[in-house]
Scaffold this motif. Structure first.
Motif, PDB file in Angstrom:
ATOM      1  N   GLY A  16       0.794  -1.222   0.000  1.00 49.94           N
ATOM      2  CA  GLY A  16       0.000   0.000   0.000  1.00 49.94           C
ATOM      3  C   GLY A  16       0.827   1.271   0.000  1.00 49.94           C
ATOM      4  O   GLY A  16       0.312   2.354   0.245  1.00 49.94           O
ATOM      5  N   LYS A  17       2.123   1.141  -0.272  1.00 53.07           N
ATOM      6  CA  LYS A  17       3.009   2.306  -0.271  1.00 53.07           C
ATOM      7  C   LYS A  17       3.010   2.965  -1.646  1.00 53.07           C
ATOM      8  O   LYS A  17       3.036   2.280  -2.668  1.00 53.07           O
ATOM      9  N   PHE A  18       2.989   4.274  -1.643  1.00 58.80           N
ATOM     10  CA  PHE A  18       3.105   5.024  -2.885  1.00 58.80           C
ATOM     11  C   PHE A  18       4.571   5.076  -3.293  1.00 58.80           C
ATOM     12  O   PHE A  18       5.459   4.973  -2.445  1.00 58.80           O
ATOM     13  N   PRO A  19       4.826   5.240  -4.575  1.00 58.13           N
ATOM     14  CA  PRO A  19       6.223   5.314  -5.003  1.00 58.13           C
ATOM     15  C   PRO A  19       6.889   6.573  -4.464  1.00 58.13           C
ATOM     16  O   PRO A  19       6.202   7.543  -4.113  1.00 58.13           O
ATOM     17  N   PRO A  20       8.210   6.572  -4.421  1.00 55.48           N
ATOM     18  CA  PRO A  20       8.920   7.780  -3.982  1.00 55.48           C
ATOM     19  C   PRO A  20       8.548   8.960  -4.887  1.00 55.48           C
ATOM     20  O   PRO A  20       8.215   8.765  -6.061  1.00 55.48           O
ATOM     21  N   PRO A  21       8.606  10.172  -4.363  1.00 56.70           N
ATOM     22  CA  PRO A  21       8.202  11.351  -5.147  1.00 56.70           C
ATOM     23  C   PRO A  21       8.897  11.458  -6.500  1.00 56.70           C
ATOM     24  O   PRO A  21       8.270  11.826  -7.492  1.00 56.70           O
ATOM     25  N   GLU A  22      10.174  11.113  -6.558  1.00 55.19           N
ATOM     26  CA  GLU A  22      10.895  11.226  -7.829  1.00 55.19           C
ATOM     27  C   GLU A  22      10.370  10.239  -8.873  1.00 55.19           C
ATOM     28  O   GLU A  22      10.318  10.538 -10.067  1.00 55.19           O
ATOM     29  N   VAL A  23       9.932   9.055  -8.431  1.00 52.54           N
ATOM     30  CA  VAL A  23       9.354   8.070  -9.355  1.00 52.54           C
ATOM     31  C   VAL A  23       7.978   8.551  -9.816  1.00 52.54           C
ATOM     32  O   VAL A  23       7.666   8.526 -11.009  1.00 52.54           O
ATOM     33  N   VAL A  27       7.037   9.289 -13.713  1.00 50.77           N
ATOM     34  CA  VAL A  27       5.909   8.623 -14.367  1.00 50.77           C
ATOM     35  C   VAL A  27       4.901   9.664 -14.843  1.00 50.77           C
ATOM     36  O   VAL A  27       4.385   9.595 -15.957  1.00 50.77           O
ATOM     37  N   GLY A  28       4.637  10.656 -13.999  1.00 53.94           N
ATOM     38  CA  GLY A  28       3.729  11.735 -14.381  1.00 53.94           C
ATOM     39  C   GLY A  28       4.194  12.452 -15.629  1.00 53.94           C
ATOM     40  O   GLY A  28       3.386  12.821 -16.493  1.00 53.94           O
ATOM     41  N   LEU A  97       8.578   4.598 -19.813  1.00 54.99           N
ATOM     42  CA  LEU A  97       7.904   4.270 -18.553  1.00 54.99           C
ATOM     43  C   LEU A  97       8.777   3.351 -17.698  1.00 54.99           C
ATOM     44  O   LEU A  97       8.913   3.557 -16.490  1.00 54.99           O
ATOM     45  N   ALA A  98       9.381   2.356 -18.311  1.00 53.40           N
ATOM     46  CA  ALA A  98      10.250   1.427 -17.577  1.00 53.40           C
ATOM     47  C   ALA A  98      11.399   2.180 -16.910  1.00 53.40           C
ATOM     48  O   ALA A  98      11.747   1.917 -15.755  1.00 53.40           O
ATOM     49  N   GLU A  99      11.959   3.138 -17.635  1.00 46.15           N
ATOM     50  CA  GLU A  99      13.045   3.939 -17.066  1.00 46.15           C
ATOM     51  C   GLU A  99      12.539   4.762 -15.882  1.00 46.15           C
ATOM     52  O   GLU A  99      13.186   4.832 -14.836  1.00 46.15           O
TER      53      GLU A  99
END
Length: 125
Positions: A16-23, A27-28, A97-99
Motif C-alpha cells: 500500500g506504499k506510494f512510489p517515492p516522489p521522484e518516481v 511517471v507523471g 515508462l520502464a526507465e
C-alpha cells in the motif's frame, strides 16, 4: 493500433506504499508527454491485491477468493493504453515508462474487431 503498457506490482505497492516522489514525478512526466503526443487513451494505477478478489466459475459454481495474492511478480500495478502507429512506437513509450519506474514493463497489443476478419494478421503481429 492500441497497445497496453502494463507495470507490475511489487512488494512496496502490495504493502500500500506510494512510489517515492521522484518516481511519481517521472511517471507523471511520461503520462503528460503521452497526452501531449496525442496517443494516450488512459493511464490508471490499481490498488493492492488485498483490496481485490479473484472470481472463478466452474460448472456453474462460483468461487470468490479475496486478496491478497501471493505472486506479486504476476500482479498488475497499473496500465496505460495508447493508440500508436506500430509496435515499435509502443515499445519506445514503454521504455520511457520502464526507465521512470526503474523496472520492467510489458507491452501487449489490444485485440481489435478487425483482427477477426478474413484478412486478419493477428497471429503474425
Amino acid at each position: 493500433m492500441r497497445y497496453m503498457i502494463i507495470n507490475k506490482a511489487d512488494a512496496e505497492t502490495e504493502a500500500g506504499k506510494f512510489p517515492p516522489p521522484e518516481v511519481a514525478e517521472a511517471v507523471g512526466k511520461v503520462v503528460e508527454d503521452l497526452s501531449k503526443a496525442g496517443v494516450l487513451l488512459f493511464a490508471e494505477g490499481v490498488h493492492r491485491s488485498s483490496l481485490g478478489a479473484r472470481v472463478k466459475v466452474d460448472d456453474g459454481k462460483r468461487t470468490v477468493t479475496d486478496g491478497p495474492f501471493a505472486e506479486t511478480k504476476e500482479l498488475i500495478g497499473g496500465v496505460i493504453v495508447v493508440e500508436v502507429r506500430n509496435r515499435d512506437e509502443a515499445v519506445e513509450w514503454a521504455a520511457r515508462l520502464a526507465e521512470a519506474l526503474g523496472s520492467e514493463v510489458e507491452v501487449r497489443r489490444v485485440v481489435e474487431e478487425s483482427d477477426f476478419g478474413p484478412d486478419s494478421d493477428i497471429l503474425q503481429n
